[in-house]
Scaffold this motif. Structure first.
Motif, mmCIF file in Angstrom:
data_model
loop_
_atom_site.group_PDB
_atom_site.id
_atom_site.type_symbol
_atom_site.label_atom_id
_atom_site.label_comp_id
_atom_site.label_asym_id
_atom_site.label_seq_id
_atom_site.Cartn_x
_atom_site.Cartn_y
_atom_site.Cartn_z
ATOM 1 N N ILE A 20 3.757 3.118 3.239
ATOM 2 C CA ILE A 20 2.626 2.291 3.648
ATOM 3 C C ILE A 20 1.510 2.353 2.612
ATOM 4 O O ILE A 20 0.888 1.332 2.285
ATOM 5 N N TYR A 29 2.518 0.164 -0.204
ATOM 6 C CA TYR A 29 2.406 -1.226 0.259
ATOM 7 C C TYR A 29 0.950 -1.682 0.194
ATOM 8 O O TYR A 29 0.649 -2.777 -0.325
ATOM 9 N N TYR A 30 0.041 -0.866 0.667
ATOM 10 C CA TYR A 30 -1.384 -1.201 0.607
ATOM 11 C C TYR A 30 -1.843 -1.405 -0.840
ATOM 12 O O TYR A 30 -2.673 -2.273 -1.123
ATOM 13 N N TYR A 86 4.956 1.513 12.574
ATOM 14 C CA TYR A 86 3.907 0.730 11.913
ATOM 15 C C TYR A 86 2.963 0.298 13.020
ATOM 16 O O TYR A 86 3.333 -0.479 13.900
ATOM 17 N N ASP A 136 -2.351 -0.200 11.314
ATOM 18 C CA ASP A 136 -1.758 -0.380 9.985
ATOM 19 C C ASP A 136 -1.701 -1.862 9.618
ATOM 20 O O ASP A 136 -2.022 -2.252 8.489
ATOM 21 N N HIS A 137 -1.285 -2.668 10.584
ATOM 22 C CA HIS A 137 -1.228 -4.120 10.366
ATOM 23 C C HIS A 137 -2.617 -4.689 10.092
ATOM 24 O O HIS A 137 -2.805 -5.479 9.158
ATOM 25 N N ALA A 163 -3.882 -3.871 6.650
ATOM 26 C CA ALA A 163 -3.178 -4.667 5.646
ATOM 27 C C ALA A 163 -3.696 -6.102 5.608
ATOM 28 O O ALA A 163 -3.864 -6.684 4.532
ATOM 29 N N GLU A 165 1.063 -11.022 6.272
ATOM 30 C CA GLU A 165 1.174 -9.582 6.437
ATOM 31 C C GLU A 165 2.324 -9.195 7.348
ATOM 32 O O GLU A 165 3.138 -8.339 6.993
ATOM 33 N N TYR A 166 2.410 -9.790 8.515
ATOM 34 C CA TYR A 166 3.473 -9.324 9.407
ATOM 35 C C TYR A 166 4.854 -9.726 8.911
ATOM 36 O O TYR A 166 5.850 -9.066 9.228
ATOM 37 N N SER A 170 5.400 -6.765 6.216
ATOM 38 C CA SER A 170 5.594 -5.435 6.811
ATOM 39 C C SER A 170 6.791 -5.398 7.754
ATOM 40 O O SER A 170 7.533 -4.409 7.786
#
Length: 368
Positions: free
Chosen positions: A29, A32-33, A76, A80-81, A84, A179-180, A183
């Motif tokens: 994560i 990813y960020y 997740y 977190d979502h 992001a 984003e979704y 992820s």
């Protein structure tokens, strides 16, 4: 009102880096960020480390599916979502208010996420819980302190729909949908691509103008847009596969039964963690709920039928939200919808729109 002394303590608590939520995340994560935004804005850290936001770290984006053996998903959280989404908005706009609107957009998310929309019979829009966003922000002393300090009004950050880069109507590409899709493809729903592939997709995105001259995220190259749409089409079908809809409706029905029996309250659905709620379910002696939940936890797959199964708990949902994206792509000096210029993308999107599931979905149990 917060006293001067409490304001000082509040500020010290928010800025206490020993309690920085980002430090608790796994390396996937964090990496990813880093793709989403090379710089992590300091102001965002302060807002994240508040009780109102941290509560979202105890809620999975999976709508409850992660708790059954039918699924193999990475943890997740709703927080977190949201982080992001905020980083995507920051990357493309460098606008503080828009970025915070992205961070706050799911602050009203209850346990099991969109399963509660199912409880509210909101199958197609799945927006029934969003109306609490403003109230939750206003009720948070920490968030209000930070907003007042930064000279930001609640109405400027409580509705991310007012910012087209943050959110827009389906099937356009917004920061939220981008984003979704990224992820969920990293493993929150199913492992479909690597961090390297996410970066390849993300680096190809820019701000473009839609048919009405409104800002929208779009792709520089057709092949990258096609790749994104292909993965999106797989995920979109997974969102509405039989076992996912079964899980969401089952959890919705359990929550409704427990509410009717005063075994849980609406306030607790919005304020407790999913772990706390699951503990309540497992201790529930009403309507065979605990036993049915345990069978679902240990199930490997659901059963389907075109006729109502006799004596079984079943789910029959005829209309459900189909999440799909038809992004813009640069073509010479114009911006076109990928569906209009790519047969490959057209097929993928139609596969989502025409996706059918069995009429009845069930497991071998029934609530009393």
């Amino acid at each position: 009102m917060i006293s001067i002394k409490n304001k000082i303590n509040l500020k010290e608590g928010i800025l206490n880096k020993m309690n920085n939520y980002i430090d608790t995340l796994n390396e996937t994560i964090k990496s990813y960020y880093k793709i989403l935004s090379e710089d992590f804005p300091e102001f965002l850290t302060e807002y994240i480390n508040t009780p109102a936001m941290l509560k979202q770290s105890k809620i999975s984006v999976s709508c409850g599916t992660i708790y059954s053996k039918m699924y193999n998903q990475m943890w997740y959280s709703s927080l977190d979502h949201s982080i992001a989404v905020a980083l995507i908005i920051w990357h493309f706009t460098k606008d503080k208010k828009q970025t915070l609107s992205g961070l706050f957009h799911d602050i009203a998310t209850p346990v099991f996420k969109h399963s509660i929309d199912f409880m509210n019979k909101d199958y197609e829009k799945q927006e029934s819980t969003e109306e609490l966003t403003t109230k939750i922000i206003q009720d948070s002393e920490e968030l209000m302190y930070l907003l007042n300090r930064d000279g930001i009004k609640v109405e400027e950050v409580a509705d991310y729909h007012i910012y087209p880069i943050a959110d827009n109507d389906t099937p356009r590409l917004s920061s939220d949908r981008l984003e979704y899709t990224l992820s969920n493809g990293l493993g929150a729903t199913e492992k479909l691509w690597t961090l390297e592939e996410v970066k390849e997709i993300y680096d190809n995105i820019e701000i473009q103008k839609d048919e009405n001259g409104i800002d929208e995220l779009g792709f520089k190259d057709v092949d990258k847009a096609e790749k994104f749409v292909h993965t999106m089409s797989i995920l979109s079908r997974l969102y509405i596969r039989e076992k996912t809809l079964f899980t969401m409706q089952m959890l919705a029905d359990i929550m409704k039964r427990m509410l009717d029996k005063n075994l849980i309250s609406i306030k607790e659905i919005y304020n407790l963690s999913e772990k706390d709620i699951i503990d309540r379910i497992k201790q529930c002696n009403e309507n065979n709920i605990a036993e049915c939940f345990k069978k679902w936890e240990n199930a490997i797959e659901v059963n389907t039928s075109e006729t109502p199964p006799d004596g079984k708990y079943f789910v029959n949902i005829e209309k459900v939200k189909k999440r799909y994206i038809n992004p813009l792509v640069r073509l010479n000096i114009e911006y076109k919808r990928i569906k209009d210029i790519s047969e490959k993308a057209n097929i993928d999107i139609n596969d989502v729109l025409n996706y059918k599931i069995a009429k009845y979905v069930f497991l071998d149990f029934n609530f009393e």
